[in-house]
Scaffold this motif. Structure first.
Motif, PDB file in Angstrom:
ATOM      1  N   ILE A 132      51.152  25.498  43.505  1.00 12.08           N
ATOM      2  CA  ILE A 132      50.547  26.014  42.272  1.00 12.08           C
ATOM      3  C   ILE A 132      49.038  25.781  42.279  1.00 12.08           C
ATOM      4  CG2 ILE A 132      50.430  25.668  39.777  1.00 12.08           C
ATOM      5  CD1 ILE A 132      53.462  25.152  39.868  1.00 12.08           C
ATOM      6  N   LYS A 133      48.624  24.605  42.734  1.00  9.22           N
ATOM      7  CA  LYS A 133      47.183  24.289  42.807  1.00  9.22           C
ATOM      8  C   LYS A 133      46.459  25.259  43.734  1.00  9.22           C
ATOM      9  CE  LYS A 133      44.833  21.348  45.356  1.00  9.22           C
ATOM     10  NZ  LYS A 133      44.023  21.193  46.267  1.00  9.22           N
ATOM     11  N   LEU A 134      47.040  25.526  44.902  1.00  7.93           N
ATOM     12  CA  LEU A 134      46.420  26.459  45.847  1.00  7.93           C
ATOM     13  C   LEU A 134      46.375  27.880  45.292  1.00  7.93           C
ATOM     14  CD1 LEU A 134      47.946  25.142  49.176  1.00  7.93           C
ATOM     15  CD2 LEU A 134      45.535  25.109  48.541  1.00  7.93           C
ATOM     16  N   GLY A 135      47.432  28.283  44.600  1.00  7.24           N
ATOM     17  CA  GLY A 135      47.447  29.620  44.004  1.00  7.24           C
ATOM     18  C   GLY A 135      46.385  29.781  42.935  1.00  7.24           C
ATOM     19  N   LEU A 136      46.272  28.771  42.065  1.00  2.61           N
ATOM     20  CA  LEU A 136      45.243  28.833  41.026  1.00  2.61           C
ATOM     21  C   LEU A 136      43.840  28.789  41.617  1.00  2.61           C
ATOM     22  CD1 LEU A 136      46.846  26.531  38.309  1.00  2.61           C
ATOM     23  CD2 LEU A 136      46.537  29.009  38.220  1.00  2.61           C
ATOM     24  N   GLN A 137      43.652  27.954  42.630  1.00  9.51           N
ATOM     25  CA  GLN A 137      42.331  27.871  43.271  1.00  9.51           C
ATOM     26  C   GLN A 137      41.958  29.197  43.919  1.00  9.51           C
ATOM     27  OE1 GLN A 137      41.983  24.715  46.136  1.00  9.51           O
ATOM     28  NE2 GLN A 137      39.999  25.397  46.844  1.00  9.51           N
ATOM     29  N   THR A 138      42.903  29.817  44.605  1.00 10.08           N
ATOM     30  CA  THR A 138      42.642  31.118  45.230  1.00 10.08           C
ATOM     31  C   THR A 138      42.327  32.176  44.188  1.00 10.08           C
ATOM     32  OG1 THR A 138      44.128  30.545  47.045  1.00 10.08           O
ATOM     33  CG2 THR A 138      43.608  32.876  46.746  1.00 10.08           C
ATOM     34  N   GLY A 139      43.119  32.225  43.133  1.00 11.87           N
ATOM     35  CA  GLY A 139      42.904  33.233  42.088  1.00 11.87           C
ATOM     36  C   GLY A 139      41.585  33.046  41.364  1.00 11.87           C
ATOM     37  N   PHE A 140      41.286  31.810  40.978  1.00 15.73           N
ATOM     38  CA  PHE A 140      40.046  31.578  40.251  1.00 15.73           C
ATOM     39  C   PHE A 140      38.811  31.749  41.136  1.00 15.73           C
ATOM     40  CE2 PHE A 140      42.711  29.287  37.066  1.00 15.73           C
ATOM     41  CZ  PHE A 140      42.391  30.110  36.006  1.00 15.73           C
ATOM     42  N   THR A 141      38.926  31.420  42.414  1.00 18.15           N
ATOM     43  CA  THR A 141      37.799  31.651  43.324  1.00 18.15           C
ATOM     44  C   THR A 141      37.532  33.144  43.461  1.00 18.15           C
ATOM     45  OG1 THR A 141      38.320  29.630  44.533  1.00 18.15           O
ATOM     46  CG2 THR A 141      36.894  31.216  45.632  1.00 18.15           C
ATOM     47  N   THR A 142      38.581  33.923  43.604  1.00 20.58           N
ATOM     48  CA  THR A 142      38.420  35.374  43.709  1.00 20.58           C
ATOM     49  C   THR A 142      37.841  35.951  42.427  1.00 20.58           C
ATOM     50  OG1 THR A 142      40.310  35.394  45.208  1.00 20.58           O
ATOM     51  CG2 THR A 142      39.610  37.499  44.314  1.00 20.58           C
ATOM     52  N   LEU A 143      38.306  35.477  41.278  1.00 18.10           N
ATOM     53  CA  LEU A 143      37.726  35.916  40.001  1.00 18.10           C
ATOM     54  C   LEU A 143      36.264  35.505  39.887  1.00 18.10           C
ATOM     55  CD1 LEU A 143      40.599  35.189  37.458  1.00 18.10           C
ATOM     56  CD2 LEU A 143      39.646  37.409  38.060  1.00 18.10           C
ATOM     57  N   GLY A 144      35.951  34.304  40.350  1.00 20.70           N
ATOM     58  CA  GLY A 144      34.560  33.844  40.336  1.00 20.70           C
ATOM     59  C   GLY A 144      33.658  34.721  41.191  1.00 20.70           C
ATOM     60  N   LEU A 145      34.163  35.148  42.334  1.00 27.57           N
ATOM     61  CA  LEU A 145      33.378  36.051  43.182  1.00 27.57           C
ATOM     62  C   LEU A 145      33.154  37.390  42.485  1.00 27.57           C
ATOM     63  CD1 LEU A 145      34.997  35.394  46.680  1.00 27.57           C
ATOM     64  CD2 LEU A 145      32.774  34.620  45.870  1.00 27.57           C
ATOM     65  N   ILE A 150      29.253  40.854  39.455  1.00 22.72           N
ATOM     66  CA  ILE A 150      29.053  41.787  38.344  1.00 22.72           C
ATOM     67  C   ILE A 150      28.156  41.199  37.258  1.00 22.72           C
ATOM     68  CG2 ILE A 150      31.004  41.248  36.857  1.00 22.72           C
ATOM     69  CD1 ILE A 150      30.042  44.735  37.961  1.00 22.72           C
ATOM     70  N   ALA A 151      27.893  39.897  37.283  1.00 25.84           N
ATOM     71  CA  ALA A 151      27.093  39.235  36.240  1.00 25.84           C
ATOM     72  C   ALA A 151      25.716  39.869  36.037  1.00 25.84           C
ATOM     73  CB  ALA A 151      26.956  37.750  36.548  1.00 25.84           C
ATOM     74  N   PRO A 152      24.960  40.198  37.076  1.00 25.95           N
ATOM     75  CA  PRO A 152      23.648  40.815  36.836  1.00 25.95           C
ATOM     76  C   PRO A 152      23.741  42.159  36.135  1.00 25.95           C
ATOM     77  CG  PRO A 152      23.807  40.076  39.084  1.00 25.95           C
ATOM     78  CD  PRO A 152      25.152  39.918  38.495  1.00 25.95           C
ATOM     79  N   VAL A 153      24.773  42.924  36.460  1.00 25.90           N
ATOM     80  CA  VAL A 153      24.939  44.220  35.805  1.00 25.90           C
ATOM     81  C   VAL A 153      25.200  44.013  34.315  1.00 25.90           C
ATOM     82  CG1 VAL A 153      26.374  46.285  35.704  1.00 25.90           C
ATOM     83  CG2 VAL A 153      25.749  45.323  37.909  1.00 25.90           C
ATOM     84  N   LEU A 154      26.004  43.007  33.995  1.00 27.79           N
ATOM     85  CA  LEU A 154      26.312  42.739  32.593  1.00 27.79           C
ATOM     86  C   LEU A 154      25.143  42.096  31.858  1.00 27.79           C
ATOM     87  CD1 LEU A 154      29.939  41.384  33.024  1.00 27.79           C
ATOM     88  CD2 LEU A 154      29.250  43.649  32.272  1.00 27.79           C
ATOM     89  N   LEU A 155      24.472  41.156  32.504  1.00 29.31           N
ATOM     90  CA  LEU A 155      23.391  40.425  31.841  1.00 29.31           C
ATOM     91  C   LEU A 155      22.094  41.224  31.759  1.00 29.31           C
ATOM     92  CD1 LEU A 155      23.933  36.872  33.331  1.00 29.31           C
ATOM     93  CD2 LEU A 155      24.507  37.675  31.045  1.00 29.31           C
ATOM     94  N   LEU A 156      21.781  41.940  32.810  1.00 24.68           N
ATOM     95  CA  LEU A 156      20.539  42.708  32.830  1.00 24.68           C
ATOM     96  C   LEU A 156      20.720  44.131  32.322  1.00 24.68           C
ATOM     97  CD1 LEU A 156      19.138  41.548  36.271  1.00 24.68           C
ATOM     98  CD2 LEU A 156      18.586  40.647  34.014  1.00 24.68           C
ATOM     99  N   ASN A 157      21.973  44.525  32.102  1.00 18.50           N
ATOM    100  CA  ASN A 157      22.288  45.857  31.592  1.00 18.50           C
ATOM    101  C   ASN A 157      21.683  46.948  32.478  1.00 18.50           C
ATOM    102  OD1 ASN A 157      23.584  47.573  29.901  1.00 18.50           O
ATOM    103  ND2 ASN A 157      21.994  47.575  28.318  1.00 18.50           N
TER     104      ASN A 157
END
Length: 191
Positions: A132-145, A150-157
């Motif tokens: 479960i720890k490895l699955g969550l780490q993999t999922g959250f790392t991928t979401l973080g990437l 996409i953060a600059p597109v959202l923040l800088l519009n």
């Protein structure tokens, strides 16, 4: 491990992360004029993640990956102006080298181990928790990437870079923020 060994290891891994990024950029048909930016962003993103994990926040792969992807995203917006290409064309191949392949593989192997257990006593709580720890780490790392890119597109519009100069855009945003701060200070002073 000495400082020079760490530096040599970092140099070698930066070299290979650049080539991984360029390889995926070629696979995604990135224009040739943007390949140097892809290589540079791949090296910067991966080295940011590596240095954060080794020096500042050990065992925090998700946060380090997010920080590296954010840096790639912001620099990608800047380089998009220089190579006249949408930023996603070279930021996506640049973060592929930070995808958590090892933890994803270990997660899948843990799932297979849990599913194929024949005897009840073979199934341990430690195996389940580790999977479960490895699955969550993999999922959250991928979401973080994904969120980091996409953060600059959202923040800088900035959905497009056409007819935009990033330097003028940043100066305009800073002036707007200063104006709002001064307005709030004036309101606080008057009350």
């Amino acid at each position: 491990m000495s400082f020079f060994d760490t530096l040599a290891l970092l140099g070698e891994r930066i070299f290979w992360s650049m080539w991984v990024s360029v390889g995926f950029a070629l696979l995604f048909n990135t224009p040739r004029r943007a390949l140097w930016a892809t290589a540079l962003l791949g090296a910067v993103g991966w080295s940011t993640k590596f240095l954060l994990i080794k020096l500042l926040i050990p065992d925090q792969v998700v946060i380090a990956s997010f920080a590296g992807a954010c840096l790639v995203g912001f620099l990608g917006t800047y380089f998009a102006h220089r190579v006249h290409t949408p930023p996603m064309v070279f930021t996506i191949p640049a973060v592929i080298n930070m995808i958590p392949g090892k933890s994803g593989y270990e997660f899948m192997m843990g799932l297979i181990k849990i599913v194929t257990i024949t005897h009840e006593h073979d199934q341990t709580l430690a195996t389940i928790f580790e999977t479960i720890k490895l699955g969550l780490q993999t999922g959250f790392t991928t979401l973080g990437l994904a969120f980091g890119v996409i953060a600059p597109v959202l923040l800088l519009n900035t959905y497009t870079i056409k007819d935009k100069d990033l330097n003028r855009f940043i100066v305009k945003k800073i002036k707007y923020i200063r104006k709002r701060i001064d307005k709030k200070k004036q309101q606080a002073y008057n009350s």
